[in-house]
Design a protein around this motif. Structure first.
Motif, PDB file in Angstrom:
ATOM      1  N   GLU A 164      -3.502  21.066  67.118  1.00  0.00           N
ATOM      2  CA  GLU A 164      -3.386  22.326  67.858  1.00  0.00           C
ATOM      3  C   GLU A 164      -1.937  22.534  68.283  1.00  0.00           C
ATOM      4  OE1 GLU A 164      -4.936  24.199  72.073  1.00  0.00           O
ATOM      5  OE2 GLU A 164      -6.408  23.161  70.801  1.00  0.00           O
ATOM      6  N   VAL A 165      -1.437  23.753  68.086  1.00  0.00           N
ATOM      7  CA  VAL A 165      -0.082  24.111  68.485  1.00  0.00           C
ATOM      8  C   VAL A 165      -0.142  25.446  69.211  1.00  0.00           C
ATOM      9  CG1 VAL A 165       2.287  24.579  67.738  1.00  0.00           C
ATOM     10  CG2 VAL A 165       0.891  22.910  66.480  1.00  0.00           C
ATOM     11  N   LYS A 166       0.172  25.444  70.485  1.00  0.00           N
ATOM     12  CA  LYS A 166       0.170  26.665  71.299  1.00  0.00           C
ATOM     13  C   LYS A 166      -1.119  27.461  71.113  1.00  0.00           C
ATOM     14  CE  LYS A 166       5.203  27.105  71.568  1.00  0.00           C
ATOM     15  NZ  LYS A 166       6.387  27.986  71.335  1.00  0.00           N
ATOM     16  N   ARG A 167      -2.213  26.742  71.224  1.00  0.00           N
ATOM     17  CA  ARG A 167      -3.574  27.288  71.164  1.00  0.00           C
ATOM     18  C   ARG A 167      -4.010  27.724  69.774  1.00  0.00           C
ATOM     19  NH1 ARG A 167      -3.793  31.546  76.027  1.00  0.00           N
ATOM     20  NH2 ARG A 167      -1.849  32.155  74.994  1.00  0.00           N
ATOM     21  N   SER A 168      -3.136  27.628  68.781  1.00  0.00           N
ATOM     22  CA  SER A 168      -3.555  27.861  67.398  1.00  0.00           C
ATOM     23  C   SER A 168      -4.133  26.567  66.839  1.00  0.00           C
ATOM     24  CB  SER A 168      -2.382  28.304  66.522  1.00  0.00           C
ATOM     25  OG  SER A 168      -2.123  29.679  66.650  1.00  0.00           O
ATOM     26  N   ARG A 169      -5.291  26.664  66.195  1.00  0.00           N
ATOM     27  CA  ARG A 169      -5.918  25.500  65.581  1.00  0.00           C
ATOM     28  C   ARG A 169      -5.500  25.403  64.113  1.00  0.00           C
ATOM     29  NH1 ARG A 169     -11.995  26.334  65.891  1.00  0.00           N
ATOM     30  NH2 ARG A 169     -12.037  24.202  65.041  1.00  0.00           N
ATOM     31  N   PHE A 170      -5.057  24.223  63.718  1.00  0.00           N
ATOM     32  CA  PHE A 170      -4.688  23.958  62.329  1.00  0.00           C
ATOM     33  C   PHE A 170      -5.614  22.850  61.826  1.00  0.00           C
ATOM     34  CE2 PHE A 170      -1.002  25.845  64.230  1.00  0.00           C
ATOM     35  CZ  PHE A 170      -0.427  26.622  63.232  1.00  0.00           C
ATOM     36  N   ILE A 171      -6.550  23.210  60.949  1.00  0.00           N
ATOM     37  CA  ILE A 171      -7.516  22.249  60.422  1.00  0.00           C
ATOM     38  C   ILE A 171      -7.152  21.950  58.979  1.00  0.00           C
ATOM     39  CG2 ILE A 171      -9.950  21.680  60.192  1.00  0.00           C
ATOM     40  CD1 ILE A 171     -10.557  24.148  61.944  1.00  0.00           C
ATOM     41  N   THR A 172      -6.716  20.723  58.727  1.00  0.00           N
ATOM     42  CA  THR A 172      -6.284  20.331  57.385  1.00  0.00           C
ATOM     43  C   THR A 172      -7.428  19.657  56.634  1.00  0.00           C
ATOM     44  OG1 THR A 172      -3.993  20.014  58.086  1.00  0.00           O
ATOM     45  CG2 THR A 172      -4.668  18.918  56.064  1.00  0.00           C
ATOM     46  N   PHE A 173      -7.633  20.116  55.410  1.00  0.00           N
ATOM     47  CA  PHE A 173      -8.617  19.526  54.509  1.00  0.00           C
ATOM     48  C   PHE A 173      -7.887  19.018  53.275  1.00  0.00           C
ATOM     49  CE2 PHE A 173     -10.932  22.539  57.068  1.00  0.00           C
ATOM     50  CZ  PHE A 173     -12.150  21.917  57.330  1.00  0.00           C
ATOM     51  N   LEU A 174      -8.193  17.789  52.865  1.00  0.00           N
ATOM     52  CA  LEU A 174      -7.590  17.179  51.686  1.00  0.00           C
ATOM     53  C   LEU A 174      -8.685  16.810  50.700  1.00  0.00           C
ATOM     54  CD1 LEU A 174      -5.130  14.805  53.551  1.00  0.00           C
ATOM     55  CD2 LEU A 174      -4.502  16.899  52.364  1.00  0.00           C
ATOM     56  N   SER A 175      -8.442  17.092  49.428  1.00  0.00           N
ATOM     57  CA  SER A 175      -9.422  16.770  48.398  1.00  0.00           C
ATOM     58  C   SER A 175      -8.699  16.334  47.137  1.00  0.00           C
ATOM     59  CB  SER A 175     -10.303  17.990  48.103  1.00  0.00           C
ATOM     60  OG  SER A 175     -11.274  17.693  47.109  1.00  0.00           O
ATOM     61  N   ARG A 176      -9.367  15.551  46.313  1.00  0.00           N
ATOM     62  CA  ARG A 176      -8.770  15.127  45.047  1.00  0.00           C
ATOM     63  C   ARG A 176      -9.008  16.193  43.988  1.00  0.00           C
ATOM     64  NH1 ARG A 176      -9.171   9.099  42.284  1.00  0.00           N
ATOM     65  NH2 ARG A 176      -7.696   9.515  40.573  1.00  0.00           N
TER      66      ARG A 176
ATOM     67  N   VAL B  64       5.375  17.613  52.173  1.00  0.00           N
ATOM     68  CA  VAL B  64       4.778  16.403  52.755  1.00  0.00           C
ATOM     69  C   VAL B  64       4.066  15.586  51.681  1.00  0.00           C
ATOM     70  CG1 VAL B  64       3.019  15.529  54.336  1.00  0.00           C
ATOM     71  CG2 VAL B  64       4.534  17.378  55.058  1.00  0.00           C
ATOM     72  N   LEU B  65       3.285  16.247  50.828  1.00  0.00           N
ATOM     73  CA  LEU B  65       2.560  15.541  49.768  1.00  0.00           C
ATOM     74  C   LEU B  65       3.527  14.839  48.821  1.00  0.00           C
ATOM     75  CD1 LEU B  65      -0.171  18.211  48.887  1.00  0.00           C
ATOM     76  CD2 LEU B  65      -0.369  16.264  50.454  1.00  0.00           C
ATOM     77  N   GLN B  66       4.618  15.521  48.464  1.00  0.00           N
ATOM     78  CA  GLN B  66       5.593  14.924  47.563  1.00  0.00           C
ATOM     79  C   GLN B  66       6.302  13.746  48.220  1.00  0.00           C
ATOM     80  OE1 GLN B  66       7.625  18.756  46.660  1.00  0.00           O
ATOM     81  NE2 GLN B  66       7.301  18.208  44.518  1.00  0.00           N
ATOM     82  N   HIS B  67       6.688  13.926  49.476  1.00  0.00           N
ATOM     83  CA  HIS B  67       7.402  12.864  50.176  1.00  0.00           C
ATOM     84  C   HIS B  67       6.555  11.610  50.322  1.00  0.00           C
ATOM     85  CE1 HIS B  67      10.326  11.040  52.889  1.00  0.00           C
ATOM     86  NE2 HIS B  67       9.334  10.761  53.716  1.00  0.00           N
ATOM     87  N   ARG B  68       5.257  11.788  50.520  1.00  0.00           N
ATOM     88  CA  ARG B  68       4.363  10.650  50.685  1.00  0.00           C
ATOM     89  C   ARG B  68       3.874  10.090  49.346  1.00  0.00           C
ATOM     90  NH1 ARG B  68       2.527   9.722  55.949  1.00  0.00           N
ATOM     91  NH2 ARG B  68       1.615   7.892  54.964  1.00  0.00           N
ATOM     92  N   GLN B  69       4.371  10.656  48.228  1.00  0.00           N
ATOM     93  CA  GLN B  69       4.026  10.170  46.895  1.00  0.00           C
ATOM     94  C   GLN B  69       2.519  10.165  46.656  1.00  0.00           C
ATOM     95  OE1 GLN B  69       6.358   8.526  44.119  1.00  0.00           O
ATOM     96  NE2 GLN B  69       7.067  10.421  45.050  1.00  0.00           N
ATOM     97  N   ILE B  70       1.868  11.270  47.039  1.00  0.00           N
ATOM     98  CA  ILE B  70       0.437  11.418  46.804  1.00  0.00           C
ATOM     99  C   ILE B  70       0.231  12.447  45.701  1.00  0.00           C
ATOM    100  CG2 ILE B  70      -1.795  12.023  47.817  1.00  0.00           C
ATOM    101  CD1 ILE B  70      -0.692  11.221  50.522  1.00  0.00           C
ATOM    102  N   GLY B  71      -0.544  12.102  44.693  1.00  0.00           N
ATOM    103  CA  GLY B  71      -0.825  13.008  43.594  1.00  0.00           C
ATOM    104  C   GLY B  71      -2.314  13.282  43.483  1.00  0.00           C
ATOM    105  N   GLU B  72      -2.660  14.173  42.546  1.00  0.00           N
ATOM    106  CA  GLU B  72      -4.058  14.572  42.317  1.00  0.00           C
ATOM    107  C   GLU B  72      -4.712  14.980  43.636  1.00  0.00           C
ATOM    108  OE1 GLU B  72      -6.225  11.745  39.980  1.00  0.00           O
ATOM    109  OE2 GLU B  72      -4.479  11.245  38.753  1.00  0.00           O
ATOM    110  N   VAL B  73      -4.020  15.838  44.374  1.00  0.00           N
ATOM    111  CA  VAL B  73      -4.483  16.182  45.714  1.00  0.00           C
ATOM    112  C   VAL B  73      -4.248  17.664  46.004  1.00  0.00           C
ATOM    113  CG1 VAL B  73      -2.257  15.599  46.778  1.00  0.00           C
ATOM    114  CG2 VAL B  73      -4.335  15.548  48.162  1.00  0.00           C
TER     115      VAL B  73
END
Length: 212
Positions: free
Chosen positions: A25-37, A95-104
């Protein structure tokens, strides 16, 4: 970038049709992250669309995806979904690239909280939301493999097996007729090195074809 061995990267340790969820949550805005392969652009877009249907009252459904290894000739992309250009999907992808995560694929579902964050605030919020999620995402290491077929004479088999093993390869099948026909598999990153070494070692007395 991460210092993982060349040719290796991480992928979500998720079953098909499942996703990982993390909310900030940032300044009352909700950010819901979903990750899938995912392994294609179509799968990433389908994942985004499924979350649009699941959260139809959300303000935005922003997307970033890497459909293969995080480096190289990979299908990747992002969608700001109505947020100012470059403030949502791009920092998520970074962020995905920096963390070296693929197929995501990452989709951030945002519920506006009434306070505008500005361009810089949005970049930080979307990036931080995905960062928080990937830090808890279960992952497994992926080593892209390639298969090939070698045809050689009996006298060359021992040398062939030696070089294959030295570069982390393995024999899938072997057929003995008037020659030796060997089906092999080894890390894609080692293909050129193996081809060069075995061709030089056997002085060209081998037919080696790789599946593309």
């Amino acid at each position: 970038m991460s210092s993982q061995p060349s040719g290796r990267y991480r992928v979500p340790d998720l079953l098909p049709e499942t996703s990982f969820e993390r909310e900030t949550e940032v300044k009352r805005s909700r950010f819901i992250t979903f990750l899938s392969r995912v392994t294609s652009r179509a799968e990433a877009l389908s994942f985004q669309q499924s979350l649009r249907k699941q959260f139809p009252d959300a303000s935005h459904h922003c997307l970033a995806f890497i459909a293969g290894p995080p480096e190289g000739n990979t299908v990747m992309g992002f969608d700001d979904d109505g947020e100012p250009g470059g403030t949502a999907g791009k920092p998520m992808l970074n962020v995905l690239q920096h963390r070296q995560i693929g197929e995501v694929a990452a989709v951030v579902v945002r519920y506006f909280g009434g306070t505008r964050l500005g361009a810089g605030g949005l970049v930080r919020a979307y990036g931080a939301s995905v960062q928080a999620a990937v830090e808890q995402l279960p992952v497994v290491e992926c080593v892209p493999m390639v298969r090939g077929t070698a045809v050689l004479d009996y006298a060359s088999e021992q040398a062939f097996r030696h070089w294959l093993e030295s570069l982390s390869g393995q024999i899938i099948d072997c057929d003995y007729t008037d020659q030796v026909v060997i089906q092999v598999e080894l890390p894609e990153v080692n293909r050129m090195g193996f081809t060069s070494r075995i061709t030089e070692s056997l002085k060209g007395k081998i037919a080696l074809n790789w599946q593309e």
